[in-house]
Every structure is written in C-alpha cells, then in structure tokens.
Design a protein around this motif. Structure first.
Motif, PDB file in Angstrom:
ATOM      1  N   ASN A  70       0.939  -1.068  -0.041  1.00 24.58           N
ATOM      2  CA  ASN A  70       0.133   0.126  -0.130  1.00 24.58           C
ATOM      3  C   ASN A  70       0.937   1.215  -0.135  1.00 24.58           C
TER       4      ASN A  70
ATOM      5  N   GLN B 100      -7.317   6.601   2.701  1.00 26.81           N
ATOM      6  CA  GLN B 100      -7.052   5.378   3.594  1.00 26.81           C
ATOM      7  C   GLN B 100      -8.086   5.321   4.755  1.00 26.81           C
TER       8      GLN B 100
ATOM      9  N   GLY C 202      -7.823   0.992  -4.896  1.00 28.27           N
ATOM     10  CA  GLY C 202      -7.615   0.906  -3.401  1.00 28.27           C
ATOM     11  C   GLY C 202      -8.246   0.132  -2.704  1.00 28.27           C
ATOM     12  N   SER C 203      -8.088  -0.067  -1.420  1.00 32.75           N
ATOM     13  CA  SER C 203      -8.554  -1.045  -0.504  1.00 32.75           C
ATOM     14  C   SER C 203     -10.192  -0.989  -0.292  1.00 32.75           C
TER      15      SER C 203
ATOM     16  N   VAL D 108      -5.670  -3.549  -3.211  1.00 35.53           N
ATOM     17  CA  VAL D 108      -4.605  -3.197  -2.046  1.00 35.53           C
ATOM     18  C   VAL D 108      -5.338  -4.037  -0.693  1.00 35.53           C
TER      19      VAL D 108
ATOM     20  N   GLU E   1      -4.525  -4.936   3.444  1.00 36.86           N
ATOM     21  CA  GLU E   1      -3.843  -4.817   4.676  1.00 36.86           C
ATOM     22  C   GLU E   1      -2.910  -6.164   5.024  1.00 36.86           C
TER      23      GLU E   1
ATOM     24  N   HIS F 190      -0.876  -8.189  -0.207  1.00 39.72           N
ATOM     25  CA  HIS F 190      -0.748  -6.575  -0.198  1.00 39.72           C
ATOM     26  C   HIS F 190      -1.409  -5.941  -1.270  1.00 39.72           C
TER      27      HIS F 190
END
Length: 311
Positions: free
Chosen positions: A192, A199, A220-221, A284, A286, A290
C-alpha cells in the motif's frame, strides 16, 4: 522518448530531479498532483492519459525533487513514463540503505487485458505494476533466511523462507509509504503506497491507483459490499503452529511461506483480485499479498528488470 534529463545548476540541488517532457496532444499544461487523492475508477488506461508534475522532499536528506509522469496511449496500449519521483514526501525513516536517485523509466500496458489459462507467478525478473504517480511496485524481496545477509542474493524463487518486506519481523528499511530504494536508487513500493486513495472511511469505493504489468487495474482498499463501504479481505491466512525447519518459530508473516491461500475465505482470488462493476482488478489489502499475489494475465516485457536480484 518523452523525457529529457537536464543537468541542474550546482547552486540549485533541488532541481537535480527535473525532467522536461513533451505533453500529450490536447494537454497544454502539466497538472500538479502533489499529495493528490485520486477519484477516477475507470479501468481503461486511456482514460488516465495525462502529463503530471509533483513536488517531493527526501525528508532524511532535506532535498526537494520535481516529479514528472506522462501517460499516453496509441489505442492498443498505454505507456507510463516517469522519473520515479513520488507525489509525496519520502524517506521518512532513519534513512535508506541506498541513496535516492532520479530515474528515466517507461512501462507499457495493454489496453485490453485478458486472463490467462493459468496465473503467472511473481518473480525477481519482473516489476509488478506502476502506480499513476509513476512509481513502480516491486513486491518480491531478494532476501531469504540463511542466504547471505538475508536481504539480497536469494535469486532462486524455489528457495524457502523468502522474506516478505511488509511482514512480521522483516526489517527492510521501508518508509511511511511502504517503500525504499533499490541499489541503483530507484524508489519503489512493496505494498500500500499510503497515498493516492483515501485511507480512512471514504464515501465510496476506492479509485484505480495504477495498473499491473498484465494490464489489469489496481484499486485502493475499499469496496462497495451491497451499500456498505469496507476494506476488501484477502483469502490468504497465516498457517497455524510453528515452522518445522529453517528459522523455526511461529508463523507470524515474516516469510512468504508463512501464508496459505484458502479459496473463498475472503473477497479476493489467489492473485488478490476481484470483479467490481463488471471489471476485474487487483485490490490493495492490509494483509499478504498486499497488492498482487500473482498475475492473472500475461505481464508486458517492459516490466522486465534490467537485472535480477534487486529488493
């Protein structure tokens, strides 16, 4: 070539990274993306055509750099060319082992990615992706337990207990953006980027922040799970018990071998991807892996490293 490097005056070290580039047709000026949070979720690389600039400071050495990245397309593919200067400050730790150096790098991605019959494993021979700020992703470490100093020289991908630079007790000297420099000074992420997307508690799913070497987008996550905006979960899990040989000890994520893939246990597949709004892309996460666990498609040769064995 889109970039041309100019020597900086001795009295202006902050300009040492300046690259002058030709703007893509239709773009009269470069857009400053310093600290920018992206919002575009388009998985089509041509929709991201741009000429961007940024300011970034090497905080450990108190030196400022000018970033430059262009994204162009010929219809069949897109090319991302940059000087590898990020759009955020870097080297926030106690200092990289290798001094940062401006680069002249170019990556080509297909505009029409296709899944292969079988995934392609990650390796030391290929960079994994490039983010829209022009900084590459290189997840695979060249260090293994019991090989040299543990940080470099482990070039056989079959060697057990390869370190995960993002995991457990690994000590790869990354900064607050999960990045550091290679022996030639190239700044690169291992996970990340802690930049480019919101975030914390965004209002919607995360944007596209880059493209993998096989052309599939990287998001993104955060995903939209029937109206709930939450972080995607990987389908890799730490093994239970202790390692039977090598370094011994509990499986804590220090090594890639500490993890195992359990199909269907998370949101993502074995390559850390999923379909969102009808489009496949990597996400992405945690936890391991990853960003990418493997390539769903075929990586482009422009991502082949000039020499193997760099972390």
């Amino acid at each position: 070539m889109l970039f041309r490097k100019h020597p900086a005056p001795a009295t202006a070290p902050a300009l040492a990274a300046l690259l002058v580039f030709a703007l893509p047709p239709g773009l009269a000026t470069a857009h400053d993306i310093t600290g920018e949070i992206l919002t575009d979720r388009s998985a089509t690389c041509a929709d991201h055509v741009a000429a961007n600039s940024a300011k970034a400071t090497d905080l450990h050495n108190s030196q400022e750099y000018d970033g430059a990245v262009t994204i162009t397309t010929d219809g069949a593919s897109c090319t991302i060319t940059s000087n590898a200067v990020p759009n955020h400050d870097f080297n926030t730790s106690k200092g990289f082992a290798n001094p940062f150096s401006v680069q002249d790098q170019s990556f080509t991605i297909t505009a029409n990615p296709r899944a292969s019959d079988t995934p392609t494993p990650l390796s030391l021979m290929m960079d994994n992706a490039v983010f829209l700020n022009g900084v590459k992703l290189d997840q695979v470490a060249a260090g293994c337990f019991g090989v040299g100093d543990g940080f470099i020289g482990c070039n056989d991908m079959d060697t057990p207990y390869r370190f995960d630079p993002m995991g457990g007790a690994s000590n790869f000297g990354t900064d607050a953006h999960n990045a550091h420099t290679q022996p030639d000074g190239t700044y690169h992420y291992h996970g990340n980027p802690m930049a480019l997307f919101n975030q914390d508690t965004p209002d919607g799913p995360s944007p596209v922040i880059g493209f993998a070497a096989d052309g599939f987008p990287i998001f993104g996550s955060y995903i939209d799970d029937d109206g709930e905006i939450r972080k995607a979960t990987t389908s890799y899990h730490l093994k239970s018990g202790t390692r039977p040989d090598g370094p011994g000890g509990s499986y804590d994520g220090t090594y890639v071998d500490d993890w195992e893939y359990v199909a269907g246990s998370g949101d993502l597949d074995i390559c850390n991807g999923m379909v969102q709004d009808g489009v496949y892309g990597y996400v992405v996460t945690e936890a391991y892996p990853h960003v990418l666990g493997c390539f769903t498609g075929t990586p482009d040769d422009s991502f082949r490293k000039r020499r193997p064995g760099r972390d």
